[in-house]
Design an enzyme around this catalytic site. Structure first.
Site, short mmCIF file in Angstrom:
data_model
loop_
_atom_site.label_atom_id
_atom_site.label_comp_id
_atom_site.label_asym_id
_atom_site.label_seq_id
_atom_site.Cartn_x
_atom_site.Cartn_y
_atom_site.Cartn_z
CG HIS A 330 -2.00 1.05 1.15
ND1 HIS A 330 -1.83 2.33 1.66
CD2 HIS A 330 -3.24 1.02 0.61
CE1 HIS A 330 -2.93 3.02 1.44
NE2 HIS A 330 -3.80 2.26 0.80
CG ASP A 389 -8.09 -3.32 -3.62
OD1 ASP A 389 -9.30 -3.04 -3.62
OD2 ASP A 389 -7.20 -2.46 -3.80
#
Length: 456
Positions: A330, A389
């Site tokens: 991320h 996700d």
């Protein structure tokens, strides 16, 4: 590729070659000119471009005067998202409450929440004319484009579309928040009918149901769902609703809003961003990667085979040859993504109910192995965590939500955050956002067409 005939295709190939040459420059210039590519510093931190109170994404804290990575935290208007979900003792559906918090800055009282939900329920309806003339005509195969089309054309059904006063933008925002689930599901109905030749069945929403419940109710032929199914979808909606002003689609909303344009144009621009596989479309890439893994690794207990597959992915030898293990890493979080931690917990509950424990354990295994391999490959000292996700597509699959709706579900949720940021931008009357680009080309003299020669 356009079918232009052999001669024209050759000329088009030349144009492609010329286009590539005209637009490529030395990548070292980014460093030389001190350009913050991607609006990020050299260490990957986002360049500060604005202020917000809507949400706070926390990945590092100062400990004894030194900045250190910590377990990720996410706050909506100052409230920890984990507390919003875990502190819900009455087992309420929380998406509507989270939306109220994002828009108005405080948690609602029982009376305020009931009133807010009634307003959303009253605004939910889509006219038969809109469904017929917009959603059912020429439906795109990609439902994000279908939603974007619907949002843009809602402008034509608004008696005061260009008024950017807070009162009017709030009205428009509430209407969009209320209508988005129906627009997404109805767009899927149209897609199934016109692209897959399926029977056209349209189930209208039901009053008294939450957003999560209505999505499942409208999607399923029998309208049935379990309490856990609705709860898990509700949690997914909450954690996707907002994630700071710097994520691509929300920053897009700030940029477009700063120009003074209408609400529908601003939201459509955010939709364009969210569609991208590097942003909202990432959960689908995770699912596709796991599909490919299952084709290549038949024994889920074979850790060595799973590791080799993931090494091949990183070496651009497997899946889409992009060298990426989707759902891992991320831009902000290092130790953990709090959204992923929450969703993983509920994914486990749902996997038990659905008899999908083996698949859930495969996700756990891939997450663990991938984090280690990526750190090795990139020689990283800091940890790599899975992002939201990684599990969201798996959750949607267990809920029976078709893949075409994965990213639209994200949009249904994130429009709450976009609306809050748009209102914040309008209230604070910011300047039009206009960053600078450094010109690295060359000034040249104009030549008459008869004197020009091919430079490439």
């Amino acid at each position: 590729m356009m079918d232009l005939g052999d001669e024209l295709n050759k000329k088009f190939d030349t144009l492609v070659h010329d286009c590539l040459n005209a637009n490529m420059f030395d990548q070292a210039l980014y460093k030389e000119k001190e350009v913050k590519r991607g609006l990020r510093d050299a260490d990957g931190k986002g360049v500060r471009t604005g202020l917000t109170e809507v949400s706070d994404v926390v990945a590092k804290k100062i400990v004894d005067g030194v900045e250190q990575p910590v377990e990720g935290e996410l706050y909506f208007q100052g409230f920890d998202v984990r507390d919003l979900i875990n502190g819900n003792k009455q087992k309420r559906f929380m998406f509507e409450e989270a939306t109220y918090l994002l828009l108005f800055g405080n948690l609602p009282t029982k009376e305020e929440l009931e009133s807010f939900v009634r307003i959303l329920t009253d605004l939910r309806e889509l006219s038969g004319q809109f469904v017929r003339d917009v959603i059912m005509k020429a439906p795109p195969a990609n439902l994000m484009n279908a939603l974007q089309k619907g949002i843009v054309l809602l402008y034509s059904y608004d008696e005061n579309p260009d008024d950017t006063s807070v009162e009017n933008v709030l009205r428009q925002s509430l209407q969009l928040i209320a209508k988005m689930p129906m627009m997404a599901v109805y767009s899927y109905y149209a897609y199934r009918h016109f692209h897959l030749d399926k029977t056209l069945v349209v189930r209208p929403p039901k009053k008294g149901l939450s957003t999560a419940e209505n999505i499942l109710y409208m999607l399923r032929m029998d309208g049935q769902y379990t309490e856990l199914e609705a709860k898990v979808l509700d949690v997914a909606l909450v954690i996707h609703a907002e994630h700071g002003g710097g994520n691509n689609s929300t920053f897009t909303n700030h940029v477009v809003t700063s120009s003074g344009t209408d609400t529908y144009s601003a939201v459509a621009a955010s939709m364009s961003s969210l569609k991208g596989p590097r942003h909202g479309g990432a959960n689908l890439k995770v699912i596709q990667m796991f599909d490919d893994l299952k084709e290549n690794v038949k024994d889920f207990s074979d850790d060595a085979a799973i590791e080799q597959y993931l090494r091949d992915v990183l070496d651009k030898k497997a899946f889409d040859n992009a060298g990426l293990i989707y759902g891992m890493g991320h831009a902000v979080y290092t130790d953990s993504d709090p959204r992923e931690v929450l969703l993983k917990k509920y994914a486990k509950y749902l996997a038990v109910e659905k008899g999908q424990e083996e698949e859930f354990n495969l996700y756990l295994k891939v997450e663990e192995i991938a984090a280690r391999l990526i750190a090795e490959k990139r020689h990283l000292l800091k940890p790599i965590c899975a992002n939201v996700d990684f599990y969201s597509g798996f959750v949607y699959t267990m809920l029976g939500i078709p893949r075409e709706l994965f990213t639209p579900i994200f949009a249904i949720s994130r429009i709450s955050g976009w609306s809050a940021h748009r209102l914040e931008e309008i209230v604070n009357k910011g300047k039009i956002i206009r960053p600078a680009y450094v010109y690295v080309g060359h000034h040249r003299d104009y030549e008459d067409i008869e004197d020009r020669r091919d430079e490439f």
